[in-house]
Design an enzyme around this catalytic site. Structure first.
Site, PDB file in Angstrom:
ATOM      1  N   THR A  68      15.979   5.944   7.626  1.00 17.95           N
ATOM      2  CA  THR A  68      14.778   5.963   6.796  1.00 17.95           C
ATOM      3  C   THR A  68      14.542   7.394   6.326  1.00 17.95           C
ATOM      4  O   THR A  68      15.224   8.325   6.760  1.00 17.95           O
ATOM      5  CB  THR A  68      13.552   5.483   7.587  1.00 17.95           C
ATOM      6  OG1 THR A  68      13.271   6.438   8.627  1.00 17.95           O
ATOM      7  CG2 THR A  68      13.784   4.108   8.211  1.00 17.95           C
ATOM      8  N   ASP A  69      13.527   7.569   5.468  1.00 16.18           N
ATOM      9  CA  ASP A  69      13.191   8.923   5.029  1.00 16.18           C
ATOM     10  C   ASP A  69      12.874   9.808   6.221  1.00 16.18           C
ATOM     11  O   ASP A  69      13.297  10.965   6.299  1.00 16.18           O
ATOM     12  CB  ASP A  69      11.984   8.894   4.084  1.00 16.18           C
ATOM     13  CG  ASP A  69      12.306   8.249   2.747  1.00 16.18           C
ATOM     14  OD1 ASP A  69      13.477   7.919   2.518  1.00 16.18           O
ATOM     15  OD2 ASP A  69      11.378   8.073   1.934  1.00 16.18           O
ATOM     16  N   ASP A  96      -5.223   5.511   0.825  1.00 11.49           N
ATOM     17  CA  ASP A  96      -5.012   6.315   2.026  1.00 11.49           C
ATOM     18  C   ASP A  96      -5.623   5.562   3.201  1.00 11.49           C
ATOM     19  O   ASP A  96      -6.846   5.387   3.263  1.00 11.49           O
ATOM     20  CB  ASP A  96      -5.680   7.677   1.851  1.00 11.49           C
ATOM     21  CG  ASP A  96      -5.514   8.592   3.052  1.00 11.49           C
ATOM     22  OD1 ASP A  96      -5.001   8.138   4.102  1.00 11.49           O
ATOM     23  OD2 ASP A  96      -5.923   9.771   2.952  1.00 11.49           O
ATOM     24  N   VAL A  97      -4.794   5.094   4.131  1.00 14.78           N
ATOM     25  CA  VAL A  97      -5.315   4.266   5.219  1.00 14.78           C
ATOM     26  C   VAL A  97      -6.225   5.030   6.168  1.00 14.78           C
ATOM     27  O   VAL A  97      -6.951   4.415   6.952  1.00 14.78           O
ATOM     28  CB  VAL A  97      -4.164   3.603   6.023  1.00 14.78           C
ATOM     29  CG1 VAL A  97      -3.357   2.673   5.136  1.00 14.78           C
ATOM     30  CG2 VAL A  97      -3.280   4.635   6.705  1.00 14.78           C
ATOM     31  N   ASP A 109       0.856  -1.183   0.000  1.00 14.63           N
ATOM     32  CA  ASP A 109       0.000   0.000   0.000  1.00 14.63           C
ATOM     33  C   ASP A 109       0.893   1.236   0.000  1.00 14.63           C
ATOM     34  O   ASP A 109       1.891   1.291   0.732  1.00 14.63           O
ATOM     35  CB  ASP A 109      -0.888   0.009   1.243  1.00 14.63           C
ATOM     36  CG  ASP A 109      -1.365   1.409   1.598  1.00 14.63           C
ATOM     37  OD1 ASP A 109      -2.212   1.944   0.869  1.00 14.63           O
ATOM     38  OD2 ASP A 109      -0.847   1.972   2.591  1.00 14.63           O
ATOM     39  N   ASN A 118       2.103  -0.101   9.187  1.00 16.60           N
ATOM     40  CA  ASN A 118       3.355   0.646   9.213  1.00 16.60           C
ATOM     41  C   ASN A 118       3.203   2.089   8.755  1.00 16.60           C
ATOM     42  O   ASN A 118       4.035   2.930   9.088  1.00 16.60           O
ATOM     43  CB  ASN A 118       4.375  -0.071   8.311  1.00 16.60           C
ATOM     44  CG  ASN A 118       5.571   0.794   7.985  1.00 16.60           C
ATOM     45  OD1 ASN A 118       6.459   0.995   8.808  1.00 16.60           O
ATOM     46  ND2 ASN A 118       5.601   1.334   6.761  1.00 16.60           N
ATOM     47  N   TYR A 169       3.520  11.979  18.331  1.00 17.01           N
ATOM     48  CA  TYR A 169       3.878  10.673  17.768  1.00 17.01           C
ATOM     49  C   TYR A 169       3.839   9.583  18.840  1.00 17.01           C
ATOM     50  O   TYR A 169       3.254   8.517  18.650  1.00 17.01           O
ATOM     51  CB  TYR A 169       5.267  10.772  17.138  1.00 17.01           C
ATOM     52  CG  TYR A 169       5.854   9.452  16.687  1.00 17.01           C
ATOM     53  CD1 TYR A 169       5.501   8.907  15.457  1.00 17.01           C
ATOM     54  CD2 TYR A 169       6.787   8.774  17.473  1.00 17.01           C
ATOM     55  CE1 TYR A 169       6.043   7.704  15.031  1.00 17.01           C
ATOM     56  CE2 TYR A 169       7.335   7.571  17.060  1.00 17.01           C
ATOM     57  CZ  TYR A 169       6.965   7.047  15.832  1.00 17.01           C
ATOM     58  OH  TYR A 169       7.511   5.853  15.415  1.00 17.01           O
TER      59      TYR A 169
END
Length: 264
Positions: free
Chosen positions: A206-207, A71-72, A46, A99, A170
């Site tokens: 990661t990004d 879009d989740v 996805d 994720n 977060y």
């Protein structure tokens, strides 16, 4: 002899499984996608904005990856995602990895502090971490029932135990997702569905973590028993356990994968 520091021993580990990885085209999601494919799974990737990266993965692993945009946080989009996956593959998804991360930069110097953070900041993260994950799980349940089992893996954070940076929104959203992990595990166990979480620390790289100063990575490495910052590939390999039959008696758990930086 197999090198214990590589993933080569996982070949065939997930043969016959069909795994959905949300946000599966970049960062940790891409690492999980690659690990699951290497382990023998067919992976539904996805993606929201990373079309070129998702299509590149699909081309790199023909017949092993199906890339679908969704879009989740949008229930209709998630419903379409599962319908499109079923139409393309002709079989149900047997495991999901929640994720997908709504926009966030892991740079503590650039995050709002306690006196400036707004409720909309919290809502933004809750929308992705909690609503997105719950929606995906709900849409996965009919397929799990058809298969006779299901595996859900949510991605958390070691900031629960060690909130050393002001990622208030977060961390709160991931904390709520841990609660969902445990309550859903309790209810869905009767349907032979396991629900677990794997929590890393700051990943190199990661990004999202690319904004982190090198000095921060170095401090973490020096404080970690294994002497290095956990990589996305290392966390991805640990995640595979929860997607496999080996974890069939494990549910409602949160495994910390950070090289021993945080203790339990």
């Amino acid at each position: 002899m197999t090198d214990p520091n590589t993933s080569s021993a996982i070949n065939g580990f997930l043969n016959g499984e069909t795994i959905l990885v949300t946000g599966g085209a970049r960062g940790l999601g891409e690492a999980i996608t690659r690990a699951a494919v290497q382990a023998g799974a067919h992976v539904v990737v996805d993606y929201l904005h990373s079309e070129s990266r998702a299509k590149a993965l699909e081309a790199e692993f023909p017949g092993q990856i199906t890339a679908i945009q969704a879009d989740v946080t949008d229930e209709a989009d998630v419903k379409r995602l599962f319908a499109d996956a079923r139409a393309a593959l002709g079989r149900p998804i047997t495991g999901v990895v929640n994720n997908a991360l709504v926009s966030f930069s892991f740079n503590g110097d650039d995050r709002p502090k306690a006196d400036t953070i707004t409720w909309s900041d919290f809502e933004h993260q809750l929308l992705g971490a909690v609503k997105g994950s719950v929606t995906v799980i709900q849409q996965a349940l009919p397929g799990f029932e058809e298969a006779g089992y299901g595996r859900v893996l949510n991605i958390g954070t070691n900031l629960f135990q060690n909130p050393v940076v002001p990622y208030h929104d977060y961390t709160a959203a991931k904390g709520a997702l841990l609660a969902v992990t445990r309550t859903f595990a309790q209810e869905l166990g009767a349907r032979n569905v396991t629900v677990n979480m794997v929590s890393g620390g700051l990943l190199r790289t990661t990004d999202a973590s690319s904004a982190t100063p090198d000095a921060v990575f170095d401090i973490i490495a020096q404080s970690t028993p294994l002497g290095h910052v956990t990589t996305p590939q290392e966390l991805a390999d640990a995640a595979l356990f929860f997607l496999s039959p080996l974890s069939r008696a494990v549910s409602g758990q949160n495994l910390i994968v950070d090289g021993g930086y945080v203790k339990g």
